[in-house]
Design an enzyme around this catalytic site. Sequence first.
Site, PDB file in Angstrom:
ATOM      1  N   GLU A 133      -6.592   5.249   6.912  1.00 22.54           N
ATOM      2  CA  GLU A 133      -6.462   6.435   7.750  1.00 22.54           C
ATOM      3  C   GLU A 133      -7.478   7.493   7.333  1.00 22.54           C
ATOM      4  OE1 GLU A 133      -1.541   6.255   7.942  1.00 22.54           O
ATOM      5  OE2 GLU A 133      -2.551   7.929   6.950  1.00 22.54           O
ATOM      6  N   HIS A 255       0.620   8.732  -0.470  1.00 19.73           N
ATOM      7  CA  HIS A 255       0.316   9.991   0.192  1.00 19.73           C
ATOM      8  C   HIS A 255       1.486  10.446   1.038  1.00 19.73           C
ATOM      9  CE1 HIS A 255      -0.835   6.862   3.121  1.00 19.73           C
ATOM     10  NE2 HIS A 255      -0.516   7.749   4.056  1.00 19.73           N
ATOM     11  N   ARG A 274       7.307   2.553   2.082  1.00 23.09           N
ATOM     12  CA  ARG A 274       7.754   3.912   1.766  1.00 23.09           C
ATOM     13  C   ARG A 274       8.309   3.998   0.351  1.00 23.09           C
ATOM     14  NH1 ARG A 274       9.005   2.592   6.944  1.00 23.09           N
ATOM     15  NH2 ARG A 274       8.063   3.929   8.546  1.00 23.09           N
TER      16      ARG A 274
END
Length: 385
Positions: A133, A255, A274
């Site tokens: 990303e 992040h 996660r």
Amino acid sequence: MDRLTNTIRPYAWGSTTAIPELLGVAPTGEPQAEMWMGAHPGAPSRLDRGAGETTLADVIAADPERELGAAAVARFGPRLPFLLKILAAGAPLSLQVHPDLAQAKEGYADEERRGIPVDAAHRNYKDPNHKPEMICALTHFDGLCGFRPPLEAADLLAGLGVNSLVPYVDLLRAHPEEAALREMLTAVLTADRAEMARTVAEAGAAIERLGGPYAPYASLVHHFPGDPGVIAAMLLNHVRLQPGEAMFLGAGVPHAYLDGLGVELLANSDNVLRAGLTPKHVDVPELLKIVRFEPGDPAVQRPEGNGEEVYECPIDEFRLSRFALAAGAAPHTLPDDAPQILLCTAGRPKAGEVTLSPGESVFVPAGEKVELSGIGTIFRATVAL
């Protein structure tokens, strides 16, 4: 080129005002988290070429080489390999990492073999692709990215004055850096949940009392009381991007976005592991296989170049650049060797004969020449061939 109609995703963490303000429309009162531009099957952009509205995904599927170009199809297959978003965080997103391409392929194949439905809540790998990303700030944008040096994290945690954190501080101080980070994160995520909830409550009270370097973590305590992700988040670098600044998030880098409005460009994947700050599934063993326990600088960058300002990234599936178009400047002619999405974020510039307002976008097929002119800001998303 095609003017796009795009879907806004109403995730709970979304801002209620940021995207409406960009678009110049009244807020609905509901969170508006992300506006998607691309051909992702979850919410493909829509367009009309004169025969009624259809999706960009269907247009590409009908003739991939015409829309994407032969070189892009040969390199990435018959699909648009990136997804462009406007992201508006009004509350923290989950603490997460993404797999690299080999890990994604292996994980997806394994879960397919085990017959786990792709929409199951405990499924880790939705597809066999990686998900690097890049986020570029349109406003001040706060996030967490990559590990701090362990000794720095130890000092931050010790400063809270919470007795139950002492063993974790000792872990960070007693081992080589990568081992320290791995043992610390493992210990936090596998601790007794009731005991950890008490620790987080004590830490939260200290965070709110102390402020300063602890201030970025106050919203985590507020939104996720008792979540071990609050302590895990303090292992990470806090980053505040100024408008126009960006950071790249590669595979295995932990992040979380905290607050702000930005343009996000990512590979077309849904693979997320996660670590906390979420009610969703947390698979600790799989997460620990993916995380890269390497402290480092988040490498905030400003775009480079005259005219087309490029944000550097080390992958091919996407390339992000920005044009700040000024009055009286010569038009910019774009390369036509690859598909591209153009997004306006300020002013009323023109892409060819199409005038764009903030939040509006167009899809430009490969082989179509387009000239940018007028006054305003346009972000260009394409691939690197």
